[in-house]
Design a protein around this motif. Structure first.
Motif, PDB file in Angstrom:
ATOM      1  N   LEU A   6       0.935  -1.204  -0.061  1.00  0.00           N
ATOM      2  CA  LEU A   6      -0.128   0.061   0.158  1.00  0.00           C
ATOM      3  C   LEU A   6       1.339   0.925  -0.092  1.00  0.00           C
ATOM      4  N   ARG A   7       2.570   0.778   0.675  1.00  0.00           N
ATOM      5  CA  ARG A   7       2.688   2.168   0.680  1.00  0.00           C
ATOM      6  C   ARG A   7       3.344   2.297  -0.701  1.00  0.00           C
ATOM      7  N   GLN A   8       3.673   1.917  -1.696  1.00  0.00           N
ATOM      8  CA  GLN A   8       4.002   1.815  -2.772  1.00  0.00           C
ATOM      9  C   GLN A   8       2.671   2.355  -3.669  1.00  0.00           C
ATOM     10  N   LEU A   9       1.440   2.367  -3.417  1.00  0.00           N
ATOM     11  CA  LEU A   9       0.582   2.136  -3.877  1.00  0.00           C
ATOM     12  C   LEU A   9       0.557   4.346  -3.135  1.00  0.00           C
ATOM     13  N   HIS A  10       0.268   4.806  -2.614  1.00  0.00           N
ATOM     14  CA  HIS A  10       0.436   5.456  -1.936  1.00  0.00           C
ATOM     15  C   HIS A  10       1.976   7.078  -2.733  1.00  0.00           C
ATOM     16  N   GLU A  11       2.692   6.138  -2.831  1.00  0.00           N
ATOM     17  CA  GLU A  11       3.886   6.646  -3.825  1.00  0.00           C
ATOM     18  C   GLU A  11       3.651   7.065  -4.749  1.00  0.00           C
ATOM     19  N   THR A  12       3.107   6.035  -4.935  1.00  0.00           N
ATOM     20  CA  THR A  12       2.657   6.317  -6.871  1.00  0.00           C
ATOM     21  C   THR A  12       1.330   7.310  -7.098  1.00  0.00           C
ATOM     22  N   LEU A  13       0.818   7.225  -6.420  1.00  0.00           N
ATOM     23  CA  LEU A  13       0.303   8.233  -6.462  1.00  0.00           C
ATOM     24  C   LEU A  13       0.775   9.933  -6.508  1.00  0.00           C
ATOM     25  N   GLY A  14       1.573   9.639  -5.906  1.00  0.00           N
ATOM     26  CA  GLY A  14       2.208  11.191  -5.587  1.00  0.00           C
ATOM     27  C   GLY A  14       2.361  11.874  -4.577  1.00  0.00           C
ATOM     28  N   GLU A  15       2.467  10.622  -3.546  1.00  0.00           N
ATOM     29  CA  GLU A  15       3.070  11.162  -1.922  1.00  0.00           C
ATOM     30  C   GLU A  15       1.549  12.364  -1.798  1.00  0.00           C
ATOM     31  N   PRO A  16       0.263  12.243  -1.924  1.00  0.00           N
ATOM     32  CA  PRO A  16      -0.429  13.259  -1.398  1.00  0.00           C
ATOM     33  C   PRO A  16      -0.224  13.138   0.013  1.00  0.00           C
ATOM     34  N   THR A  17      -0.406  14.496   0.099  1.00  0.00           N
ATOM     35  CA  THR A  17      -0.410  14.893   1.766  1.00  0.00           C
ATOM     36  C   THR A  17      -1.026  14.371   2.479  1.00  0.00           C
ATOM     37  N   ILE A  18      -0.293  13.341   3.600  1.00  0.00           N
ATOM     38  CA  ILE A  18      -0.944  13.258   4.385  1.00  0.00           C
ATOM     39  C   ILE A  18      -1.576  14.010   5.550  1.00  0.00           C
ATOM     40  N   PHE A  19      -1.394  14.517   6.333  1.00  0.00           N
ATOM     41  CA  PHE A  19      -1.809  15.678   7.452  1.00  0.00           C
ATOM     42  C   PHE A  19      -3.143  16.757   6.766  1.00  0.00           C
ATOM     43  N   ALA A  20      -3.939  16.172   7.682  1.00  0.00           N
ATOM     44  CA  ALA A  20      -5.164  17.525   7.489  1.00  0.00           C
ATOM     45  C   ALA A  20      -5.055  19.209   8.221  1.00  0.00           C
ATOM     46  N   ILE A  21      -3.766  18.604   8.903  1.00  0.00           N
ATOM     47  CA  ILE A  21      -3.438  19.214   9.986  1.00  0.00           C
ATOM     48  C   ILE A  21      -1.916  20.327   9.666  1.00  0.00           C
TER      49      ILE A  21
ATOM     50  N   GLU B 120       8.094  17.637  15.222  1.00  0.00           N
ATOM     51  CA  GLU B 120       7.965  16.260  14.690  1.00  0.00           C
ATOM     52  C   GLU B 120       6.910  14.898  15.238  1.00  0.00           C
ATOM     53  N   ALA B 121       6.361  15.785  16.012  1.00  0.00           N
ATOM     54  CA  ALA B 121       4.776  14.906  16.369  1.00  0.00           C
ATOM     55  C   ALA B 121       4.304  14.561  15.271  1.00  0.00           C
ATOM     56  N   PHE B 122       4.201  15.631  13.906  1.00  0.00           N
ATOM     57  CA  PHE B 122       3.889  14.818  12.775  1.00  0.00           C
ATOM     58  C   PHE B 122       3.881  13.884  12.275  1.00  0.00           C
ATOM     59  N   MET B 123       6.254  14.013  12.474  1.00  0.00           N
ATOM     60  CA  MET B 123       6.586  13.138  11.371  1.00  0.00           C
ATOM     61  C   MET B 123       7.215  12.165  12.308  1.00  0.00           C
ATOM     62  N   GLU B 124       6.835  11.409  13.226  1.00  0.00           N
ATOM     63  CA  GLU B 124       6.672  10.186  13.765  1.00  0.00           C
ATOM     64  C   GLU B 124       5.217   9.808  13.197  1.00  0.00           C
TER      65      GLU B 124
END
Lengths: 147, 147
Positions: free
Chosen positions: B74-89, B110-114
């Motif tokens: 699923l990570r690979q698919l996420h990357e294939t989709l252009g690694e869209p922004t994960i956080f809405a904050i 730091e919190a978000f990157m973790e």
DNA sequence: TTTTCATGTAACTTCGTTTATTACGAATTG
DNA sequence: CAATTCGTAATAAACGAAGTTACATGAAAA
């Protein structure tokens, strides 16, 4: 995707308020965070309802912190802001009749919920006092560097 | 906040494709995921560029999986989709000259990157084969229940 | 070879959400 | 009473994502 930066904004505002003795007006806050005074009032209004800040009208009015910096966590602020959606990625629909979709959602949901739990835990570990202390450290470091 | 559901959509499409022998048209996929064929082509086009699916024009044309289900995460698919922004904050701005903002951003980042790292790790642990197996389980379970 | 089917893609439109702005009211100070 | 500042509703503007249209390209079948 556009991000909700109110948590960041509110933290910025609170730390500035902590640094000063008197109240600070919506206008001043708006200028410092590049937004509109009404937006400031809207957002800070949520914090007021939670008892974190007080506001006063009229001359010499404005906003003041009314909570102990050491007891307010970033998680608490996040909740005060209405627990806005954390993820910009999500499932297509939440009531899947399709078994394929159920599998997909189950897998994604678990991963997202784990990440959300970690994030909230981390935010719960950081208080405004921690940020204020970090600021003092940076401030001192800069003065060191400039002298 | 509006969420990007393309990862979910794409997974749904891929599992349906895995369930069938012949190719599946954009129109069929669009019907099953309640969207427009052109949107399907746009999204699936990204997967094609990554070599995960093939498309064929003309009669008997459509989309087929061209990758081994066990190797696609699923990570690979996420990357294939252009690694869209994960956080809405997120942070208010990324180039802070203000020391207060630096403290705020450092803590939040730091919190978000973790949390992001954890999410990507989890997504990297799930393959399409896992989802297909989960689907088979649910399918069998439903037939059990109905008999 | 002509017809039909299906993708490829650019351009444009629609939609929903968020933020900004306007406007006016209420309260407080001096 | 005049100036200041918040409170809030209503509206407008901005933005991005998704949907839609339109037309081109290519492949299979009649």
């Amino acid at each position: 995707m556009k991000r909700d930066s109110r948590l960041s904004s509110v933290l910025h505002a609170l730390l500035h308020m902590a640094e000063r003795d008197g109240p600070i007006t919506s206008e001043e806050l708006a200028a410092c965070m590049h937004t509109h005074p009404v937006v400031v009032r809207r957002t800070m209004g949520l914090l007021r309802e939670a008892g974190l800040v007080r506001s006063a009208r009229g001359p010499q009015g404005g906003w003041r912190i009314s909570a102990d910096l050491g007891t307010v966590t970033l998680r608490q602020l996040h909740e005060t802001l209405g627990e806005p959606t954390i993820f910009a990625i999500g499932n297509r629909q939440d009531m899947p009749g399709c078994l394929v979709e159920q599998s997909v959602n189950a897998a994604l949901d678990e991963a997202f919920m784990e990440a959300e739990a970690l994030l909230l835990t981390r935010l719960g570990e950081i208080t405004l006092a921690d940020l204020a202390a970090d600021f003092s450290r940076r401030y001192a470091a800069r003065r060191e560097g400039n002298s």
